[in-house]
Design a protein around this motif. Structure first.
Motif, PDB file in Angstrom:
ATOM      1  N   PRO B 268       0.805  -1.229   0.000  1.00  0.00           N
ATOM      2  CA  PRO B 268       0.000   0.000   0.000  1.00  0.00           C
ATOM      3  C   PRO B 268       0.838   1.279   0.000  1.00  0.00           C
ATOM      4  O   PRO B 268       0.332   2.350  -0.320  1.00  0.00           O
ATOM      5  N   LYS B 269       2.109   1.169   0.344  1.00  0.00           N
ATOM      6  CA  LYS B 269       2.940   2.382   0.365  1.00  0.00           C
ATOM      7  C   LYS B 269       3.559   2.647  -1.001  1.00  0.00           C
ATOM      8  O   LYS B 269       3.671   3.783  -1.427  1.00  0.00           O
ATOM      9  N   THR B 270       3.973   1.579  -1.685  1.00  0.00           N
ATOM     10  CA  THR B 270       4.664   1.784  -2.965  1.00  0.00           C
ATOM     11  C   THR B 270       3.747   1.549  -4.167  1.00  0.00           C
ATOM     12  O   THR B 270       4.117   1.858  -5.294  1.00  0.00           O
ATOM     13  N   ASP B 271       2.569   0.976  -3.934  1.00  0.00           N
ATOM     14  CA  ASP B 271       1.625   0.618  -4.995  1.00  0.00           C
ATOM     15  C   ASP B 271       2.149  -0.477  -5.923  1.00  0.00           C
ATOM     16  O   ASP B 271       1.563  -0.736  -6.979  1.00  0.00           O
ATOM     17  N   GLN B 272       3.272  -1.094  -5.560  1.00  0.00           N
ATOM     18  CA  GLN B 272       3.821  -2.152  -6.409  1.00  0.00           C
ATOM     19  C   GLN B 272       3.372  -3.511  -5.894  1.00  0.00           C
ATOM     20  O   GLN B 272       3.113  -3.676  -4.706  1.00  0.00           O
TER      21      GLN B 272
END
Ligand SMILES: [Zn+2]
Lengths: 143, 433
Positions: B268-272
């Motif tokens: 959820p922080k990097t969207d990867q």
């Protein structure tokens, strides 16, 4: 003859001991013996009072965590070697003491000590066999 | 019984082809019918005809709860005409509620995935089901209703509440399957006992519980008190309602119907995308819905996913039980920490209650420090300091094993952890970022 000790969980926060003592005082309960075992972040208050049922109800109602433990109070001659005599009985009979502490008031001419044993029933029986004078519940209530 | 064997047991390569075919049709459909999505897709620099396989999904923009709220009521609809035959509205705690719509096809899709779910839990045509989820704007009751109807069950639509009547119906009609929230089924057990009814003496075989997170220890409790197999159902109204994923009788994760609800797990922080098997936020694309198809919807639920074939024969991937919500995740020394992990540890230690608070602090030029406050209950309190120290050591070790970071455990007096609106504040982040 066993007595009832009340143990109370206390955070190391200013005034918590006062909170317990004043609560019991307001309820008309007398503290006969008291000790605190402390760690870095919390303490365990152990007390013997005159009205233990009322005391534990009051504490729990006021959100304290408290429980009851059987202990034995022993009269120890207020003279040199008085305590050693008693401890000798325990050592000779393989009785393990978890902890002990003194009474606030004196009882007759002797000092009063509270003992918490690993096996309270066994210790009480040995004390009776050896004729060591233990304090009864009635005596505590009427002190 | 497997309701849609040809899909639920499909070979991975075939499944991927099916998903790709759906996505190729879906994106131009949304692009041409929903101006809000057209703008989002344009802004992402994606040409709809450039989407050729399911792998291209990563190039598409996310959809969030905020998009749902800001475009209330019809902004995200790709078809808002007369074809929309049913709408559900969920109350939002702040701002606009969430609106979802269904065409006739969407309702039939819902019926099918719910029929798959009830079968997955062990239900069969001809079984009697008591549906004690709320009927109405909440999707729980009607979702189960459509699925049970599709499956050919005998439905008792009690809806939620009126517990005494629920219990009377249980005794008179002896249903085999119950569907409701896990907390309600435990509440009903208490009520039953108070009325002198032994809940274990029913004809129960299967419970299907969802709409709120629940733990393995709750499962044990439900199974014991009701003498039934308790399974977990997952869903959210934005996607369709219940029927997105369901545990089979092996209870080794929830089978997600990836042919129509395409799952991705992202950090959820990097969207990867996360590494295979790692926990992250579940993102779902509805591949075939008509009224409100959603592209890469951020569910905010933290799960992990497994793709190996299940013992039940289904090849559909399995998501874990919800491990937490992205809303309350914190990152400590680069590691994602969810309050639910700590709750899980405390529930596993006899006598402790999951009353805790996490305090994260960072002193100047120092590493983040995590302190976990745990309320002491009567059951675990001892007059011996030694025993209390042993307990806090045990809690510390187990939390450290679960989180992979060092923590300090402090025992505190009961009811001292700050509670707001009845809910405890789980995390206090004192770090200066
Ligand atoms: Zn399975």
């Amino acid at each position: 003859m066993k007595l009832t000790q009340i143990s109370v969980f206390l955070e190391n926060r200013k005034g918590r001991l006062y909170d317990v003592c004043s609560l019991l005082g307001k309820t008309g309960i007398n503290i006969r013996a008291l000790t605190i075992a402390e760690t870095e972040s919390f303490g365990v208050l152990r007390i013997v009072v005159d009205k233990s049922d009322l005391a534990i109800q009051t504490l729990r109602k006021n959100n304290f965590v408290a429980n009851l433990t059987d202990v034995v109070a022993i009269e120890v001659g207020d003279k040199p070697g008085g305590l050693a005599e008693i401890l000798r009985v325990f050592a000779d009979n393989d009785v393990n003491v978890e902890y002990m502490y003194g009474f606030v008031e004196k009882f007759s001419d002797n000092a009063l000590l509270v003992f918490r044993f690993e096996d309270t029933d066994r210790a009480a029986k040995i004390l009776a066999d050896k004729g060591v004078k233990v304090v009864t519940r009635r005596e505590i209530e009427g002190l | 019984m497997i309701w849609k064997k040809e899909i639920e047991c499909m070979q991975p390569a075939e499944l991927k082809k099916l998903q790709s075919d759906y996505l190729k049709k879906l994106i131009p459909y949304i692009y041409n019918n929903c101006p809000v999505y057209k703008k989002k897709i344009d802004d992402a620099g994606v040409k709809p005809d450039g989407i050729r396989s399911i792998d291209d999904i990563k190039r598409l923009p996310f959809t969030t709860k905020i998009d749902m709220r800001d475009n209330y009521p019809y902004g995200l609809f790709s078809n808002k005409g007369k074809d929309v035959v049913e709408i559900h509205i969920s109350s939002g705690t702040t701002g606009n509620p969430t609106l979802v719509g269904y065409t006739r096809y969407d309702v039939s899709l819902w019926s099918e995935v719910m029929a798959r779910s009830i079968c997955c839990a062990g239900g069969e045509p001809g079984d009697t089901i008591q549906i004690a989820y709320g009927y109405g704007l909440f999707t729980g009751g009607l979702g189960f209703h459509y699925g049970a109807l599709e499956l050919g069950m005998r439905i008792i639509p009690t809806s939620a509440g009126q517990t005494a009547r629920q219990l009377k119906i249980m005794q008179d009609f002896k249903p085999k399957v119950i569907a409701c929230t896990p907390s309600y089924v435990l509440y009903m057990a208490e009520e039953a006992k108070a009325m002198g009814i032994d809940p274990a003496k029913g004809n129960w075989k299967i419970g299907i519980f969802g709409a709120e997170p629940w733990s393995e220890s709750m499962r044990k409790e439900i199974e014991q008190v009701w003498n039934m197999s308790a399974t977990d159902v997952y869903g959210l109204s934005e996607i369709i309602g219940p029927g997105v994923a369901q545990e089979c009788t092996h209870k080794d994760g929830l089978h997600i119907y990836s042919d129509v609800f395409y799952p991705e797990i992202i950090d959820p922080k990097t969207d990867q995308e996360v590494e295979a098997g790692e926990a992250g936020e579940l993102v779902i694309t509805t591949l075939t819905k008509q009224a409100v198809p959603l592209i890469r919807y951020r569910t905010r639920d933290i799960v992990s996913i497994a793709f190996d074939k299940c013992k039940c024969g289904r090849t559909s991937p399995r998501i874990s039980k919800i491990k937490g919500r992205t809303d309350d995740m914190i990152i400590v020394r680069g590691i994602n920490v969810f309050p639910s992990q700590i709750e899980h540890v405390l529930l596993g230690i006899k006598g402790t209650q999951p009353h805790y608070q996490i305090i994260v602090d960072r002193k100047a030029h120092q590493l983040d420090e995590v302190e976990v406050l745990v309320e002491v209950e009567e059951k675990i309190f001892s007059d011996e300091v030694k025993k209390l120290n042993e307990l806090s050591q045990k809690i510390k070790k187990e939390i450290e094993a679960a989180l992979s970071i060092g923590v300090k455990v402090t025992l505190v007096e009961p009811k001292t952890i700050q509670r707001s609106e009845g809910k405890a504040k789980r995390i206090i982040d004192k770090r200066i970022m």
